[in-house]
Design an enzyme around this catalytic site. Structure first.
Site, PDB file in Angstrom:
ATOM      1  N   GLU A  74       0.819  -1.220   0.000  1.00  0.00           N
ATOM      2  CA  GLU A  74       0.000   0.000   0.000  1.00  0.00           C
ATOM      3  C   GLU A  74       0.852   1.270   0.000  1.00  0.00           C
ATOM      4  OE1 GLU A  74      -2.846  -0.680  -0.726  1.00  0.00           O
ATOM      5  OE2 GLU A  74      -3.946  -1.976   0.668  1.00  0.00           O
ATOM      6  N   TYR A 120     -14.114  15.199  20.619  1.00  0.00           N
ATOM      7  CA  TYR A 120     -12.749  14.794  20.228  1.00  0.00           C
ATOM      8  C   TYR A 120     -12.701  14.199  18.827  1.00  0.00           C
ATOM      9  CZ  TYR A 120      -9.653  16.341  23.771  1.00  0.00           C
ATOM     10  OH  TYR A 120      -8.864  17.154  24.544  1.00  0.00           O
TER      11      TYR A 120
END
Ligand SMILES: O=C(CO)COP(=O)(O)O
Ligand SMILES: [Zn+2]
Length: 210
Positions: A74, A120
């Site tokens: 990847e 968050y």
């Protein structure tokens, strides 16, 4: 941090993620931008629990393999993100349980797979665009990510798993943990009436830092 310290940081944090169940088998891959402009990446097939600092792969921005073991299949999508996002200095790709489960759901919003319900998530990730399914290692992943990189801090590969960026390796790992936890909460809240953050609350959080 110098290259030796960055290599050790990748080994240590990868093992920490492995020990806490964020990675299993040989799945997932990691990379970071080195001070000399090259990139450090995990070797293909390697376990996050058993990385060796001297064996990590080094590639240049064209993907040429310079040293260490053969890099992740990847590595092209990691390089596509670095190319388009100068603020990204590290990338974590996981097959973590809850984000991968999320990536397999039908009818995800391609612009944002998780609508914000905690601050968050907004502060560390913001939105989670979805890249359609391609087989692991396909150059299509890099092509699609090149169009999204720089505009988002994380991406979800359909039927595969998440990609999370960071300003440094520690930041990328913290962002990955926050995102996996958010996906876990998403499933805990499934079918329960949920108060999502309002557009005003999301806007107020953006740009404030962490
Ligand atoms: O997660 C993976 C493929 O998407 C693992 O591949 P590599 O072992 O080549 O990094
Ligand atoms: Zn993968």
């Amino acid at each position: 941090m110098n290259e030796a310290e960055l290599r050790q940081q990748m080994v240590d944090l990868a093992r920490s993620m492995f020990n806490r169940g964020y990675a299993t088998g040989g799945a997932g891959n990691l990379s970071l931008r080195l001070p000399n402009g090259h990139f450090l990446a995990t070797p293909t097939g390697s376990s996050f629990g058993r990385l060796v600092a001297e064996e990590l792969s080094v590639v240049d921005k064209e993907g040429n393999h310079l040293s260490g073991k053969r890099p992740s299949k990847e590595v092209a999508f990691h390089l596509a993100i670095y190319d388009k996002d100068p603020n990204c200095n590290a990338i974590v790709h996981l097959h973590s349980t809850y984000l991968t489960a999320l990536s397999c759901l039908e009818n995800l919003d391609p612009k944002n797979a998780i609508k914000a319900f905690t601050p968050y998530y907004v502060m560390r990730v913001g939105e989670l665009p979805v890249v359609p399914y391609y087989r692991p290692g396909s150059s299509n992943i890099a092509e699609d990510l090149a169009k999204l990189a720089g505009k988002y801090r994380a991406f979800l590969l359909a039927n595969h798993g998440p990609i999370i960026t960071g300003s440094d390796f520690l930041d990328a790992v913290d962002n990955a943990e926050e995102l996996e936890e958010t996906a876990k909460l998403f499933f805990l809240l499934a079918n329960k009436p949920t108060r999502y953050l309002t557009d005003e609350e999301v806007t107020d959080l953006k740009g404030r830092g962490k």
